[in-house]
Design a protein around this motif. Structure first.
Motif, mmCIF file in Angstrom:
data_model
loop_
_atom_site.group_PDB
_atom_site.id
_atom_site.type_symbol
_atom_site.label_atom_id
_atom_site.label_comp_id
_atom_site.label_asym_id
_atom_site.label_seq_id
_atom_site.Cartn_x
_atom_site.Cartn_y
_atom_site.Cartn_z
ATOM 1 N N PHE A 187 16.802 -86.570 53.240
ATOM 2 C CA PHE A 187 16.022 -86.042 52.117
ATOM 3 C C PHE A 187 14.995 -85.002 52.543
ATOM 4 C CE2 PHE A 187 12.861 -88.780 53.820
ATOM 5 C CZ PHE A 187 11.632 -88.459 53.238
ATOM 6 N N PHE A 188 14.750 -84.848 53.831
ATOM 7 C CA PHE A 188 13.611 -84.031 54.254
ATOM 8 C C PHE A 188 13.852 -83.497 55.662
ATOM 9 C CE2 PHE A 188 9.307 -83.793 56.228
ATOM 10 C CZ PHE A 188 8.633 -83.016 55.298
ATOM 11 N N VAL A 189 13.697 -82.194 55.825
ATOM 12 C CA VAL A 189 13.725 -81.563 57.150
ATOM 13 C C VAL A 189 12.414 -80.816 57.324
ATOM 14 C CG1 VAL A 189 14.783 -79.795 58.617
ATOM 15 C CG2 VAL A 189 16.231 -81.350 57.291
ATOM 16 N N SER A 190 11.710 -81.112 58.411
ATOM 17 C CA SER A 190 10.463 -80.411 58.708
ATOM 18 C C SER A 190 10.682 -79.490 59.901
ATOM 19 C CB SER A 190 9.333 -81.402 59.009
ATOM 20 O OG SER A 190 8.140 -80.701 59.341
ATOM 21 N N ALA A 191 10.639 -78.189 59.642
ATOM 22 C CA ALA A 191 10.678 -77.196 60.718
ATOM 23 C C ALA A 191 9.243 -76.848 61.103
ATOM 24 C CB ALA A 191 11.421 -75.947 60.246
ATOM 25 N N THR A 192 9.057 -76.428 62.336
ATOM 26 C CA THR A 192 7.707 -76.134 62.811
ATOM 27 C C THR A 192 7.564 -74.654 63.132
ATOM 28 O OG1 THR A 192 7.671 -78.335 63.834
ATOM 29 C CG2 THR A 192 5.893 -76.826 64.414
ATOM 30 N N ALA A 193 6.508 -74.053 62.607
ATOM 31 C CA ALA A 193 6.170 -72.662 62.924
ATOM 32 C C ALA A 193 4.913 -72.675 63.784
ATOM 33 C CB ALA A 193 5.961 -71.857 61.649
ATOM 34 N N CYS A 211 19.884 -76.857 55.349
ATOM 35 C CA CYS A 211 19.263 -77.607 54.253
ATOM 36 C C CYS A 211 19.933 -77.288 52.909
ATOM 37 C CB CYS A 211 17.771 -77.297 54.188
ATOM 38 S SG CYS A 211 16.818 -77.994 55.548
ATOM 39 N N LYS A 212 20.265 -76.024 52.715
ATOM 40 C CA LYS A 212 20.945 -75.633 51.482
ATOM 41 C C LYS A 212 22.338 -76.257 51.415
ATOM 42 C CE LYS A 212 22.310 -71.572 48.784
ATOM 43 N NZ LYS A 212 22.339 -70.088 48.732
ATOM 44 N N LYS A 213 23.035 -76.286 52.538
ATOM 45 C CA LYS A 213 24.394 -76.826 52.599
ATOM 46 C C LYS A 213 24.423 -78.296 52.217
ATOM 47 C CE LYS A 213 28.250 -77.260 55.904
ATOM 48 N NZ LYS A 213 28.688 -76.934 57.295
ATOM 49 N N GLU A 242 10.302 -67.985 53.404
ATOM 50 C CA GLU A 242 10.361 -67.873 51.936
ATOM 51 C C GLU A 242 11.459 -68.750 51.336
ATOM 52 O OE1 GLU A 242 13.356 -65.136 53.599
ATOM 53 O OE2 GLU A 242 11.246 -65.560 54.080
ATOM 54 N N ARG A 243 12.355 -69.266 52.175
ATOM 55 C CA ARG A 243 13.427 -70.134 51.688
ATOM 56 C C ARG A 243 13.021 -71.614 51.696
ATOM 57 N NH1 ARG A 243 18.736 -67.990 54.840
ATOM 58 N NH2 ARG A 243 19.707 -69.577 53.501
ATOM 59 N N ALA A 244 11.837 -71.899 52.183
ATOM 60 C CA ALA A 244 11.367 -73.287 52.260
ATOM 61 C C ALA A 244 10.954 -73.796 50.883
ATOM 62 C CB ALA A 244 10.193 -73.392 53.223
#
Length: 436
Positions: A187-193, A211-213, A242-244
């Motif tokens: 349900f959740f993916v956290s990417a780090t910047a 995530c979209k897939k 911007e896709r987040a």
């Protein structure tokens, strides 16, 4: 040396002043240009003035009727931040929270509600086993948020990072498929910047494709690196942000806004309100004479909420975008000089203002036994750090990471720091470690 206990009788004015002086004397000088220990350093005069005004106003952010100016400032600033992220016309939602850890937890809360809105009333027993994904180099707050929300730390699956500290997208997809095969619900993916230790930026475009897939909420923890969105030269490191679905951004780090100032930005408008509102009739009456959307308190987890916006807003007004971009670039540049001075013991090309390195004291430079050398090297950074604190000359952080023994992590986030201060740190480490 000092009596910090609370007394039964009021202290005299002289005693109060002595306590104030002692507090400042023994407190760590985080605004000092030779304090490289944490991500939040420095002291901006405009931000300080704004903090004084905020304390003077002494109000609460839950309703427009008690904080009309601050509510409006939060509205326009969050909209501007969403525009900078790249969401059309700055649409969406957001809130200032007590730090990046809480902002990250908000994101996880919203992701769960978006997928299973019934969880708000019926709890975790009404939903299947949920799993979240994040890099093995991500901030500990992702697991802490899962624990606080009843999802559980074992439901946070850590994804491999490459040698530079970036999440490996192929491993993310592999672990998502494994979880689905076990009957779990991703349900959740956290990417780090901007990871805390290496300062690495996960590949956001590749992660967003995954995530979209699989129809998974994508969050970007940009607490440390999010401010690079203000930099024309370094913004590319966040390509795909911007896709987040949500973004954490801490102006109290790289933008030098006084603590605390952390924003959670959300792409979908109204979701925070639906997720968190409780309709307390003594605060959020539905027949008020103004637009109720300005009563932001019901979309927050807190009732009482500190005014964090004025510091950022006033600094933005004082510096404007161009000055803020120069301000941020000034941090990124010195890392290159520091790297050239330490090239013999730096093991990672800096991606941000984080420079990770070992100091090799004379006593271990020529050790032939690699394991013995590694064992001794692990003890070097803690000893030097302890001596730094005893002398009070400078401060820098250290930690192990994976199979790497303790190393120093030097971070530049104070605009007052000069090349001379960086040189001093190098010389002081060498001075304090000569006998090791």
């Amino acid at each position: 040396m000092n009596n910090w206990e609370l007394q039964d009788e009021p202290a005299t004015l002289d005693d109060i002043l002595i306590s104030c002086r002692a507090t400042l004397k023994y407190a760590i000088k985080t605004a000092h240009p030779r304090y490289f220990n944490q991500l939040s350093t420095g002291l901006d005069m405009v931000g300080l003035a704004a903090d004084w005004l905020t304390s003077t106003a002494n109000t609460n952010m839950f309703t427009y009727e008690v904080a009309p100016v601050f509510v409006l400032l939060e509205y326009v600033t969050l909209k501007k931040m969403r525009e900078i992220i790249g969401w059309p016309d700055g649409r969406g939602d957001g809130i200032f929270s007590p730090g990046g850890a809480i902002s990250n937890m908000y994101a996880m809360l919203l992701a769960r509600f978006k997928m299973f809105p019934e969880v708000k009333e019926k709890g975790m027993s009404s939903v299947p086993r949920l799993v979240a994904f994040t890099s093995e180099h991500s901030h500990f707050s992702i697991k802490k948020g899962a624990a606080a929300l009843g999802i559980g730390t074992e439901s946070v699956i850590c994804i491999k990072a490459d040698e530079s500290g970036k999440l490996v997208p192929a491993d993310l997809e592999r672990r998502i498929l494994e979880a689905k095969q076990k009957g779990f619900v991703p349900f959740f993916v956290s990417a780090t910047a901007g990871t805390t230790v290496y300062g690495a930026f996960d590949p956001l475009i590749a992660i967003s494709d995954i995530c979209k897939k699989y129809n998974i909420w994508m969050h970007v923890d940009g607490a440390w690196g999010g401010s690079l969105l203000m930099s024309r030269r370094h913004r590319w490191k966040l390509d795909g942000v911007e896709r987040a679905n949500s973004v954490t951004w801490n102006p109290h780090k790289m933008m030098s806004v006084p603590l605390q100032c952390s924003a959670l930005l959300v792409r979908e408008e109204g979701l925070m309100q639906n997720c968190n509102q409780m309709h307390a009739c003594y605060l959020f009456q539905q027949d008020k004479h103004y637009d109720l959307s300005y009563d932001t308190g019901d979309k927050a987890l807190q009732c009482g909420r500190h005014v964090d916006i004025f510091k950022l807003w006033l600094m933005w007004r004082a510096k404007v975008g161009k000055t803020l971009r120069v301000h941020i670039f000034a941090f990124v540049s010195p890392g290159s000089l520091f790297l050239s001075s330490l090239v013999a013991c730096v093991f990672l090309q800096p991606q941000h203002t984080n420079v990770c390195f070992w100091y090799l004291p004379p006593g271990i430079r020529y050790m032939e036994d690699k394991e013995e050398r590694k064992k001794h090297l692990h003890k070097v950074a803690p000893v030097i750090k302890a001596r730094m604190m005893e002398y009070g000359t400078t401060m820098v952080s250290y930690q192990p990471q994976g199979d790497k023994v303790n190393f120093f992590r030097m971070v530049i986030s104070n605009p007052a720091a000069t090349f001379e201060d960086i040189d001093f740190l190098i010389e002081e480490i060498e001075r304090l470690g000569q006998d090791l």
